[in-house]
Design an enzyme around this catalytic site. Sequence first.
Site, mmCIF file in Angstrom:
data_model
loop_
_atom_site.group_PDB
_atom_site.id
_atom_site.type_symbol
_atom_site.label_atom_id
_atom_site.label_comp_id
_atom_site.label_asym_id
_atom_site.label_seq_id
_atom_site.Cartn_x
_atom_site.Cartn_y
_atom_site.Cartn_z
ATOM 1 N N GLY A 244 -12.197 -7.134 0.005
ATOM 2 C CA GLY A 244 -13.039 -7.097 1.193
ATOM 3 C C GLY A 244 -13.651 -5.744 1.488
ATOM 4 O O GLY A 244 -14.867 -5.628 1.702
ATOM 5 N N GLY B 188 -7.464 -11.906 -1.876
ATOM 6 C CA GLY B 188 -6.119 -11.941 -2.436
ATOM 7 C C GLY B 188 -6.078 -12.413 -3.873
ATOM 8 O O GLY B 188 -5.302 -11.895 -4.690
ATOM 9 N N LYS C 127 -3.057 2.862 1.100
ATOM 10 C CA LYS C 127 -1.644 3.052 0.775
ATOM 11 C C LYS C 127 -1.289 2.609 -0.641
ATOM 12 O O LYS C 127 -1.696 1.542 -1.090
ATOM 13 C CB LYS C 127 -0.783 2.272 1.768
ATOM 14 C CG LYS C 127 -0.875 2.798 3.196
ATOM 15 C CD LYS C 127 0.082 2.043 4.113
ATOM 16 C CE LYS C 127 0.069 2.629 5.512
ATOM 17 N NZ LYS C 127 1.035 1.942 6.405
#
Length: 402
Positions: free
Chosen positions: A359, A382, A202
């Site tokens: 990841g 992150g 997305k």
Amino acid sequence: MSGHKTLEDLFTAVGLEGLRVLIRADLNVPMQDGKVSDATRIERVAPTLKELAARGAKVIVLSHFGRPKGAPDEKYSLKPVADALGAHLGIETSFAADCIGETAARAIEAMKPGTVLVLENTRFHAGEENNDPGFSEALARNGNVYINDAFSCAHRAHASTEGITHFLPSYAGRAMEAELSALDAALGNPKRPVVAIVGGAKVSTKIALLGNLVKKVDALVIGGGMANTFLAAQGKKVGKSLCEPDLFDTARHILANARAAKCDIVLPIDVVIAREFKAGAETQTVAVDNVPEDAIILDVGAQTIAHLGERFQEAKTIVWNGPLGAFEVPPFDRGTTEAARIVAERSKRGELVSVAGGGDTVAALNEAGAADDFTYVSAAGGAFLEWMEGIELPGVAALSRR
């Protein structure tokens, strides 16, 4: 690594024999049946721990593990991870059932120089995630100096990553130093041309990332489900593919900003489609202008891979975050695999600097057998993404200030 003190600075400043060295590691490792199932993060921090122990330091390890919500929870204890760490290091390694107070103090007092002690999960205290100054100071009492070797946690302003630096001389460990050097080579001060590859499902999860990259790279390859939104925003039909119509204006805005910055946006030329998303599904490869209404775009096609290969031949630096297709389900892993192997081969020959992270990206590169030949593969999730977005990471900034 300008602005950050390293182990060399520590070794110059003080002798390590008997010195209590607090090191923030990331031991938040995957577990299965009570055993560590992936030791990557242990392997990354091991060189720093071994080097400090070899110089006679008392090496005291801080880490979080899981999400225990600020209170002790046996299933989130670091005890089994400490056992795995000791076995990997081959150094006497003990464990303390708390990370502050008398329990920690007694365990530290009992240490011999050249040994390792793992303190219990810092998140067993609410002050960790709150970055409470009192808890930060309590952690700092355990050591004489502090080393952060956990880049993967550096995007969090927690007591053990940022707060503690207000109370102790602070340094970057070997893994942190390697990560920051690799990231500087990728976007801070790269060899050009720079090509960034951004994939994933997305656009909504990577708006800030795309906005930052178009200002810094020479070409931006957009793949995965994200590419469908960009194609549709340009008026192309994407059938039943994953797409975000509410972000068409955002996609067009990113394209306009890229043109203004003279950054080439590279979208698929052809795509692999199927009528259902499952392993071994019947597929076709079609031009992006010819996607049927009942089809799902699940990978890039051969022409796109060939075009990417040409782009990679020109590049001097490649930064990669996110797969080009639905790589978890064959045969939709082909585009990511072939592209990864091209980058890996050029990296192996010393023709470009390649840095990858995230990841799904790491999993895809491992699946392709390409990860070992990339210049650097970040184990941070992150933190790597926020760095690519241009966000200042509190744990890194703290090392710059001290």
